[in-house]
Design an enzyme around this catalytic site. Structure first.
Site, PDB file in Angstrom:
ATOM      1  N   CYS A 275     -54.419  -6.746  25.204  1.00 48.73           N
ATOM      2  CA  CYS A 275     -55.132  -7.865  24.569  1.00 48.73           C
ATOM      3  C   CYS A 275     -54.834  -7.925  23.074  1.00 48.73           C
ATOM      4  O   CYS A 275     -55.248  -7.035  22.311  1.00 48.73           O
ATOM      5  CB  CYS A 275     -56.636  -7.705  24.821  1.00 48.73           C
ATOM      6  SG  CYS A 275     -57.685  -8.802  23.844  1.00 48.73           S
TER       7      CYS A 275
ATOM      8  N   CYS B  61     -57.896  -8.151  20.738  1.00 51.62           N
ATOM      9  CA  CYS B  61     -58.593  -6.854  20.713  1.00 51.62           C
ATOM     10  C   CYS B  61     -58.008  -5.950  19.636  1.00 51.62           C
ATOM     11  O   CYS B  61     -58.735  -5.225  18.942  1.00 51.62           O
ATOM     12  CB  CYS B  61     -58.486  -6.161  22.067  1.00 51.62           C
ATOM     13  SG  CYS B  61     -59.235  -7.058  23.452  1.00 51.62           S
TER      14      CYS B  61
END
Length: 335
Positions: free
Chosen positions: A93, A96
Protein backbone atom coordinates in the site's frame (compact mmCIF):
# COMPACT_ATOMS: atom_id res chain seq x y z
CA UNK A 1 -13.27 12.22 5.28
CA UNK A 2 -11.69 12.49 8.76
CA UNK A 3 -13.76 11.11 11.60
CA UNK A 4 -12.09 12.47 14.74
CA UNK A 5 -12.81 11.34 18.29
CA UNK A 6 -16.06 12.60 19.75
CA UNK A 7 -16.76 14.98 22.58
CA UNK A 8 -15.95 13.73 26.08
CA UNK A 9 -19.58 12.77 26.70
CA UNK A 10 -18.95 9.37 25.15
CA UNK A 11 -17.04 7.35 22.58
CA UNK A 12 -19.22 7.17 19.51
CA UNK A 13 -18.42 5.07 16.50
CA UNK A 14 -17.27 2.11 18.58
CA UNK A 15 -17.25 -1.29 16.95
CA UNK A 16 -17.62 -4.65 18.62
CA UNK A 17 -14.31 -6.53 18.76
CA UNK A 18 -15.41 -8.97 21.42
CA UNK A 19 -15.02 -11.90 19.05
CA UNK A 20 -11.26 -11.30 19.11
CA UNK A 21 -11.00 -11.51 22.88
CA UNK A 22 -10.31 -14.65 24.88
CA UNK A 23 -13.65 -14.91 26.63
CA UNK A 24 -12.19 -17.08 29.34
CA UNK A 25 -10.06 -14.14 30.42
CA UNK A 26 -12.54 -11.40 29.56
CA UNK A 27 -16.06 -12.51 30.47
CA UNK A 28 -18.95 -10.75 28.78
CA UNK A 29 -20.38 -7.90 30.81
CA UNK A 30 -24.11 -7.81 31.46
CA UNK A 31 -26.39 -5.05 30.36
CA UNK A 32 -27.84 -3.69 27.13
CA UNK A 33 -25.90 -2.05 24.35
CA UNK A 34 -24.67 1.43 25.20
CA UNK A 35 -26.21 4.60 23.83
CA UNK A 36 -23.02 5.20 21.91
CA UNK A 37 -23.82 2.31 19.61
CA UNK A 38 -21.80 -0.44 21.28
CA UNK A 39 -22.81 -4.08 21.35
CA UNK A 40 -23.73 -6.16 24.41
CA UNK A 41 -20.62 -7.58 26.03
CA UNK A 42 -18.22 -4.79 24.99
CA UNK A 43 -16.40 -2.87 27.67
CA UNK A 44 -18.24 0.30 28.76
CA UNK A 45 -16.72 3.72 28.21
CA UNK A 46 -13.75 4.23 30.50
CA UNK A 47 -13.76 0.65 31.80
CA UNK A 48 -10.71 -1.57 31.60
CA UNK A 49 -10.94 -5.10 30.23
CA UNK A 50 -10.66 -7.84 32.84
CA UNK A 51 -7.09 -8.58 33.85
CA UNK A 52 -5.78 -5.22 32.63
CA UNK A 53 -2.87 -3.65 34.55
CA UNK A 54 -3.34 -0.55 36.64
CA UNK A 55 -2.76 2.77 34.93
CA UNK A 56 0.88 3.81 34.98
CA UNK A 57 2.02 0.32 36.07
CA UNK A 58 3.16 -1.04 32.72
CA UNK A 59 6.36 -1.55 30.78
CA UNK A 60 6.26 -2.30 27.06
CA UNK A 61 9.00 -3.49 24.70
CA UNK A 62 8.25 -0.67 22.28
CA UNK A 63 5.83 2.18 21.71
CA UNK A 64 5.13 0.67 18.28
CA UNK A 65 3.84 -2.91 18.42
CA UNK A 66 2.70 -5.43 15.81
CA UNK A 67 -0.60 -7.08 16.69
CA UNK A 68 -2.57 -9.91 15.13
CA UNK A 69 -6.04 -11.40 15.30
CA UNK A 70 -4.70 -13.67 18.03
CA UNK A 71 -2.90 -11.02 20.13
CA UNK A 72 -5.39 -8.17 19.96
CA UNK A 73 -6.48 -8.82 23.54
CA UNK A 74 -3.14 -7.27 24.58
CA UNK A 75 -4.25 -4.03 22.92
CA UNK A 76 -7.56 -4.04 24.78
CA UNK A 77 -5.72 -4.44 28.08
CA UNK A 78 -3.12 -1.83 27.20
CA UNK A 79 -5.86 0.64 26.30
CA UNK A 80 -6.88 0.85 29.97
CA UNK A 81 -3.52 2.55 30.62
CA UNK A 82 -3.01 4.67 27.50
CA UNK A 83 -4.96 5.22 24.28
CA UNK A 84 -3.81 2.90 21.52
CA UNK A 85 -3.73 4.13 17.92
CA UNK A 86 -4.37 1.28 15.46
CA UNK A 87 -2.77 1.49 12.01
CA UNK A 88 -4.24 -1.01 9.52
CA UNK A 89 -1.79 -1.18 6.63
CA UNK A 90 -0.25 -3.47 4.00
CA UNK A 91 3.21 -3.83 2.55
CA UNK A 92 2.05 -3.07 -1.00
CA UNK A 93 0.00 0.00 0.00
CA UNK A 94 1.63 3.23 -1.20
CA UNK A 95 -0.36 5.65 1.00
CA UNK A 96 0.43 3.42 4.00
CA UNK A 97 4.13 4.04 3.44
CA UNK A 98 3.49 7.78 3.55
CA UNK A 99 1.33 7.64 6.67
CA UNK A 100 3.07 5.05 8.88
CA UNK A 101 6.24 7.12 9.52
CA UNK A 102 4.05 10.04 10.60
CA UNK A 103 2.14 7.85 13.05
CA UNK A 104 5.35 6.41 14.47
CA UNK A 105 6.99 9.84 14.83
CA UNK A 106 4.00 11.33 16.61
CA UNK A 107 3.71 8.30 18.90
CA UNK A 108 7.31 8.83 20.02
CA UNK A 109 6.61 12.51 20.72
CA UNK A 110 3.93 11.62 23.24
CA UNK A 111 6.54 10.01 25.53
CA UNK A 112 4.57 6.97 26.62
CA UNK A 113 1.10 8.54 26.71
CA UNK A 114 0.13 6.82 23.41
CA UNK A 115 1.01 3.45 21.90
CA UNK A 116 0.78 2.58 18.20
CA UNK A 117 -0.50 -0.89 17.23
CA UNK A 118 0.19 -1.94 13.62
CA UNK A 119 -2.10 -4.46 11.92
CA UNK A 120 -1.10 -6.08 8.62
CA UNK A 121 -4.34 -6.18 6.64
CA UNK A 122 -3.18 -9.11 4.50
CA UNK A 123 -2.72 -11.49 7.44
CA UNK A 124 -5.35 -10.37 9.96
CA UNK A 125 -8.77 -10.58 8.32
CA UNK A 126 -10.69 -10.62 11.61
CA UNK A 127 -9.31 -7.24 12.65
CA UNK A 128 -9.89 -5.81 9.18
CA UNK A 129 -13.53 -6.89 9.40
CA UNK A 130 -13.95 -5.80 13.01
CA UNK A 131 -12.68 -2.29 12.27
CA UNK A 132 -14.76 -2.22 9.07
CA UNK A 133 -11.61 -1.31 7.13
CA UNK A 134 -12.95 -1.06 3.58
CA UNK A 135 -9.87 0.91 2.49
CA UNK A 136 -6.32 1.15 3.77
CA UNK A 137 -4.65 2.77 5.47
CA UNK A 138 -7.41 2.80 8.10
CA UNK A 139 -6.58 4.42 11.44
CA UNK A 140 -8.58 3.80 14.59
CA UNK A 141 -8.10 4.09 18.35
CA UNK A 142 -8.87 1.94 21.37
CA UNK A 143 -9.61 3.75 24.64
CA UNK A 144 -10.51 1.85 27.79
CA UNK A 145 -11.30 -1.26 25.77
CA UNK A 146 -13.56 0.61 23.35
CA UNK A 147 -12.48 0.92 19.70
CA UNK A 148 -13.52 3.84 17.53
CA UNK A 149 -12.76 4.91 13.97
CA UNK A 150 -10.54 7.91 13.25
CA UNK A 151 -9.80 8.33 9.54
CA UNK A 152 -9.08 6.55 6.26
CA UNK A 153 -6.27 7.39 3.87
CA UNK A 154 -2.98 9.26 4.17
CA UNK A 155 -3.38 12.69 5.77
CA UNK A 156 -0.82 15.49 6.15
CA UNK A 157 1.12 15.43 9.42
CA UNK A 158 -0.60 18.53 10.78
CA UNK A 159 -4.02 16.86 10.48
CA UNK A 160 -2.75 13.61 12.01
CA UNK A 161 -1.29 15.61 14.91
CA UNK A 162 -4.72 17.15 15.53
CA UNK A 163 -6.26 13.67 15.62
CA UNK A 164 -3.68 12.53 18.21
CA UNK A 165 -4.51 15.55 20.38
CA UNK A 166 -8.19 14.74 20.26
CA UNK A 167 -7.58 11.07 21.04
CA UNK A 168 -5.55 12.00 24.13
CA UNK A 169 -8.23 14.49 25.21
CA UNK A 170 -10.96 11.87 24.79
CA UNK A 171 -8.88 9.36 26.75
CA UNK A 172 -8.42 11.82 29.62
CA UNK A 173 -12.15 12.48 29.77
CA UNK A 174 -12.73 8.73 29.99
CA UNK A 175 -10.23 8.13 32.78
CA UNK A 176 -7.39 6.73 30.64
CA UNK A 177 -4.52 8.90 31.85
CA UNK A 178 -1.59 6.53 32.38
CA UNK A 179 1.86 6.42 30.87
CA UNK A 180 3.93 3.43 29.79
CA UNK A 181 7.69 3.06 29.79
CA UNK A 182 9.86 1.21 27.30
CA UNK A 183 11.84 -1.57 28.99
CA UNK A 184 12.17 0.53 32.15
CA UNK A 185 13.65 3.51 30.28
CA UNK A 186 12.12 6.80 29.32
CA UNK A 187 9.80 6.31 26.37
CA UNK A 188 11.14 9.56 24.93
CA UNK A 189 14.69 8.18 24.78
CA UNK A 190 14.78 4.87 22.90
CA UNK A 191 18.34 3.74 23.49
CA UNK A 192 20.52 2.67 20.63
CA UNK A 193 18.13 3.55 17.79
CA UNK A 194 20.12 4.95 14.87
CA UNK A 195 19.06 8.16 13.23
CA UNK A 196 17.32 7.51 9.91
CA UNK A 197 19.36 8.33 6.86
CA UNK A 198 18.28 11.55 5.16
CA UNK A 199 16.29 11.20 1.97
CA UNK A 200 17.78 12.38 -1.33
CA UNK A 201 16.85 16.06 -1.94
CA UNK A 202 14.11 15.47 -4.51
CA UNK A 203 12.63 12.62 -2.46
CA UNK A 204 12.53 14.84 0.62
CA UNK A 205 10.96 17.66 -1.37
CA UNK A 206 8.33 15.24 -2.70
CA UNK A 207 7.61 13.95 0.81
CA UNK A 208 7.23 17.51 2.12
CA UNK A 209 4.87 18.33 -0.74
CA UNK A 210 2.73 15.28 0.01
CA UNK A 211 2.49 16.30 3.67
CA UNK A 212 1.08 19.68 2.70
CA UNK A 213 -1.26 18.11 0.14
CA UNK A 214 0.53 19.50 -2.93
CA UNK A 215 0.51 16.38 -5.06
CA UNK A 216 1.41 18.21 -8.27
CA UNK A 217 4.65 19.46 -6.72
CA UNK A 218 5.43 15.95 -5.45
CA UNK A 219 4.88 14.52 -8.93
CA UNK A 220 7.31 17.07 -10.37
CA UNK A 221 9.97 16.28 -7.74
CA UNK A 222 9.80 12.56 -8.43
CA UNK A 223 9.93 13.16 -12.19
CA UNK A 224 13.03 15.29 -11.71
CA UNK A 225 14.64 12.54 -9.62
CA UNK A 226 13.90 9.98 -12.35
CA UNK A 227 15.26 12.28 -15.05
CA UNK A 228 18.51 12.54 -13.11
CA UNK A 229 18.66 8.79 -12.46
CA UNK A 230 16.35 6.57 -14.55
CA UNK A 231 17.29 3.63 -12.28
CA UNK A 232 15.96 5.32 -9.14
CA UNK A 233 13.31 2.72 -8.29
CA UNK A 234 12.29 4.55 -5.12
CA UNK A 235 11.40 7.57 -7.24
CA UNK A 236 9.53 5.41 -9.75
CA UNK A 237 7.45 3.86 -6.96
CA UNK A 238 6.99 7.24 -5.30
CA UNK A 239 5.74 8.75 -8.54
CA UNK A 240 3.19 5.94 -8.91
CA UNK A 241 2.01 6.45 -5.33
CA UNK A 242 1.59 10.21 -5.51
CA UNK A 243 0.00 10.05 -8.97
CA UNK A 244 -2.65 7.76 -7.51
CA UNK A 245 -3.23 10.17 -4.62
CA UNK A 246 -3.52 13.10 -7.03
CA UNK A 247 -6.07 11.33 -9.22
CA UNK A 248 -8.26 10.47 -6.23
CA UNK A 249 -7.93 13.82 -4.50
CA UNK A 250 -11.32 15.50 -4.04
CA UNK A 251 -13.31 12.63 -5.53
CA UNK A 252 -15.70 10.34 -3.69
CA UNK A 253 -16.11 6.59 -3.95
CA UNK A 254 -19.81 6.94 -4.74
CA UNK A 255 -19.07 9.34 -7.58
CA UNK A 256 -16.42 7.09 -9.12
CA UNK A 257 -18.39 3.86 -8.83
CA UNK A 258 -21.56 5.44 -10.17
CA UNK A 259 -19.72 6.77 -13.23
CA UNK A 260 -18.11 3.40 -13.91
CA UNK A 261 -21.37 1.48 -13.49
CA UNK A 262 -23.14 3.71 -15.99
CA UNK A 263 -20.35 3.43 -18.59
CA UNK A 264 -18.73 -0.02 -18.40
CA UNK A 265 -16.73 0.56 -21.61
CA UNK A 266 -15.50 4.04 -20.66
CA UNK A 267 -11.77 3.59 -20.14
CA UNK A 268 -11.32 6.72 -18.02
CA UNK A 269 -14.20 5.80 -15.74
CA UNK A 270 -12.94 2.24 -15.30
CA UNK A 271 -9.38 3.42 -14.58
CA UNK A 272 -10.75 5.79 -11.94
CA UNK A 273 -12.52 2.93 -10.15
CA UNK A 274 -9.38 0.80 -10.48
CA UNK A 275 -7.51 3.60 -8.69
CA UNK A 276 -10.09 3.42 -5.94
CA UNK A 277 -9.73 -0.35 -5.71
CA UNK A 278 -5.94 -0.16 -5.45
CA UNK A 279 -6.13 2.53 -2.76
CA UNK A 280 -8.46 0.29 -0.77
CA UNK A 281 -6.37 -2.84 -1.14
CA UNK A 282 -8.55 -4.57 -3.74
CA UNK A 283 -5.61 -5.14 -6.05
CA UNK A 284 -6.92 -8.13 -7.95
CA UNK A 285 -10.23 -6.34 -8.60
CA UNK A 286 -8.33 -3.41 -10.10
CA UNK A 287 -6.17 -5.66 -12.25
CA UNK A 288 -9.15 -7.68 -13.46
CA UNK A 289 -11.19 -4.60 -14.31
CA UNK A 290 -8.51 -3.13 -16.56
CA UNK A 291 -7.26 -6.41 -18.02
CA UNK A 292 -10.81 -7.27 -19.10
CA UNK A 293 -10.91 -4.00 -21.03
CA UNK A 294 -7.54 -4.31 -22.79
CA UNK A 295 -8.69 -6.70 -25.58
CA UNK A 296 -11.78 -4.60 -26.28
CA UNK A 297 -10.08 -1.28 -27.09
CA UNK A 298 -7.28 -0.12 -29.37
CA UNK A 299 -4.91 2.75 -29.99
CA UNK A 300 -4.65 5.44 -27.32
CA UNK A 301 -7.15 3.78 -25.01
CA UNK A 302 -5.27 0.48 -24.98
CA UNK A 303 -2.01 2.32 -24.34
CA UNK A 304 -3.60 4.22 -21.45
CA UNK A 305 -4.66 0.94 -19.88
CA UNK A 306 -1.18 -0.53 -20.34
CA UNK A 307 0.49 2.49 -18.75
CA UNK A 308 -1.90 2.48 -15.80
CA UNK A 309 -1.36 -1.23 -15.18
CA UNK A 310 2.43 -0.82 -15.31
CA UNK A 311 2.08 2.00 -12.79
CA UNK A 312 0.15 -0.33 -10.48
CA UNK A 313 2.87 -2.95 -10.87
CA UNK A 314 5.46 -0.44 -9.65
CA UNK A 315 3.21 0.67 -6.82
CA UNK A 316 2.47 -2.82 -5.53
CA UNK A 317 5.92 -4.26 -6.17
CA UNK A 318 7.25 -6.42 -8.95
CA UNK A 319 7.84 -9.31 -6.54
CA UNK A 320 4.18 -9.55 -5.58
CA UNK A 321 2.70 -12.77 -7.05
CA UNK A 322 -0.44 -10.89 -8.11
CA UNK A 323 1.72 -8.65 -10.25
CA UNK A 324 3.38 -11.62 -11.95
CA UNK A 325 -0.01 -13.08 -12.87
CA UNK A 326 -1.29 -9.73 -14.16
CA UNK A 327 1.89 -9.12 -16.18
CA UNK A 328 1.47 -12.43 -17.99
CA UNK A 329 -2.16 -11.70 -18.73
CA UNK A 330 -1.33 -8.20 -20.00
CA UNK A 331 1.40 -9.52 -22.28
CA UNK A 332 -1.00 -12.13 -23.67
CA UNK A 333 -3.65 -9.49 -24.37
CA UNK A 334 -1.21 -7.10 -26.06
CA UNK A 335 0.79 -9.57 -28.13
Amino acid sequence: MTNVPPTPSGLRGAVDLSSLVDRAQRPAQPGPASAAGGQPGTAPTGAAPAGAPAAGDLTVPSLVIDVTDQTFQDVLQLSSVVPVIVDIWAEWCGPCKQLSPILERLTAEYDGRVVLAKVDADTNPQLVQAFQAQSIPTVAAVIGGRPLGLFVGALPEAEVRDVFEQVVAAAEQNGVTGRVTVDGASAAEPAGEPEPEPLPPHHQAAYDAIERGDYAAAVQEYRTAIAQDPNDQMAVAGLAQVSLLARLDGRTADELRSAAASAPQDVEAQMAVADLDVSGGHVEDAFGRLLDLVPTVFGAEREALRVRLVEYFELIGVDDPRVAVARRRLASALY
